[in-house]
Motif scaffolding. Structure first.
Motif, PDB file in Angstrom:
ATOM      1  N   THR A  17     -33.156  14.261  11.747  1.00  0.00           N
ATOM      2  CA  THR A  17     -33.580  14.399  13.136  1.00  0.00           C
ATOM      3  C   THR A  17     -32.685  15.359  13.904  1.00  0.00           C
ATOM      4  O   THR A  17     -33.167  16.249  14.609  1.00  0.00           O
ATOM      5  N   LEU A  18     -31.379  15.191  13.775  1.00  0.00           N
ATOM      6  CA  LEU A  18     -30.454  15.918  14.642  1.00  0.00           C
ATOM      7  C   LEU A  18     -30.142  17.341  14.186  1.00  0.00           C
ATOM      8  O   LEU A  18     -29.928  18.216  15.027  1.00  0.00           O
ATOM      9  N   VAL A  19     -30.112  17.583  12.891  1.00  0.00           N
ATOM     10  CA  VAL A  19     -29.788  18.942  12.427  1.00  0.00           C
ATOM     11  C   VAL A  19     -30.870  19.949  12.835  1.00  0.00           C
ATOM     12  O   VAL A  19     -30.548  21.002  13.395  1.00  0.00           O
ATOM     13  N   PRO A  20     -32.158  19.673  12.614  1.00  0.00           N
ATOM     14  CA  PRO A  20     -33.170  20.637  13.082  1.00  0.00           C
ATOM     15  C   PRO A  20     -33.195  20.776  14.606  1.00  0.00           C
ATOM     16  O   PRO A  20     -33.409  21.874  15.125  1.00  0.00           O
ATOM     17  N   ALA A  21     -32.966  19.667  15.320  1.00  0.00           N
ATOM     18  CA  ALA A  21     -32.940  19.745  16.789  1.00  0.00           C
ATOM     19  C   ALA A  21     -31.769  20.586  17.264  1.00  0.00           C
ATOM     20  O   ALA A  21     -31.909  21.401  18.186  1.00  0.00           O
TER      21      ALA A  21
ATOM     22  N   MET B 267     -31.559  11.784  23.578  1.00  0.00           N
ATOM     23  CA  MET B 267     -32.865  11.160  23.385  1.00  0.00           C
ATOM     24  C   MET B 267     -33.236  11.161  21.897  1.00  0.00           C
ATOM     25  O   MET B 267     -33.749  10.173  21.376  1.00  0.00           O
ATOM     26  N   LEU B 268     -32.992  12.252  21.214  1.00  0.00           N
ATOM     27  CA  LEU B 268     -33.292  12.328  19.789  1.00  0.00           C
ATOM     28  C   LEU B 268     -32.409  11.386  18.975  1.00  0.00           C
ATOM     29  O   LEU B 268     -32.855  10.821  17.969  1.00  0.00           O
ATOM     30  N   THR B 269     -31.168  11.205  19.398  1.00  0.00           N
ATOM     31  CA  THR B 269     -30.284  10.273  18.713  1.00  0.00           C
ATOM     32  C   THR B 269     -30.798   8.840  18.852  1.00  0.00           C
ATOM     33  O   THR B 269     -30.855   8.089  17.869  1.00  0.00           O
ATOM     34  N   VAL B 270     -31.188   8.480  20.071  1.00  0.00           N
ATOM     35  CA  VAL B 270     -31.728   7.137  20.291  1.00  0.00           C
ATOM     36  C   VAL B 270     -33.020   6.954  19.499  1.00  0.00           C
ATOM     37  O   VAL B 270     -33.243   5.916  18.866  1.00  0.00           O
ATOM     38  N   GLU B 271     -33.878   7.963  19.518  1.00  0.00           N
ATOM     39  CA  GLU B 271     -35.130   7.891  18.765  1.00  0.00           C
ATOM     40  C   GLU B 271     -34.858   7.741  17.271  1.00  0.00           C
ATOM     41  O   GLU B 271     -35.503   6.927  16.594  1.00  0.00           O
TER      42      GLU B 271
END
Length: 82
Positions: free
Chosen positions: A62-66, A3-7
């Protein structure tokens, strides 16, 4: 993470589209006045490099902190040591 990747990709696409529109408002009239052409001169790879850098920046921010937040089990993260 999907979901975060799509966002992140949606944000990157919107940013690239708006950035292209903002840059075109000045580059196209200048190219027409300077070279009598509607297309700005210069190599196309520069545009690709800027777009690639923008997408890389958005996805890494986006992806590293997630990924770091999801690395710890929720039970351990909620536990308070006294």
């Amino acid at each position: 993470m999907r979901m975060l990747t799509v966002e992140g990709l949606v944000v990157a696409v919107i940013g690239v589209l708006l950035g292209t529109a903002a840059a075109a408002t000045t580059l196209v009239p200048f190219a027409h006045a300077a070279a009598d052409s509607w297309m700005p001169s210069g190599p196309l790879w520069i545009y690709g490099a800027v777009v690639g850098a923008a997408v890389t920046l958005v996805l890494s921010a986006t992806l590293v902190p997630a990924w770091r937040a999801l690395r710890v089990l929720p039970v351990r993260a909620a536990r308070v040591d006294s």
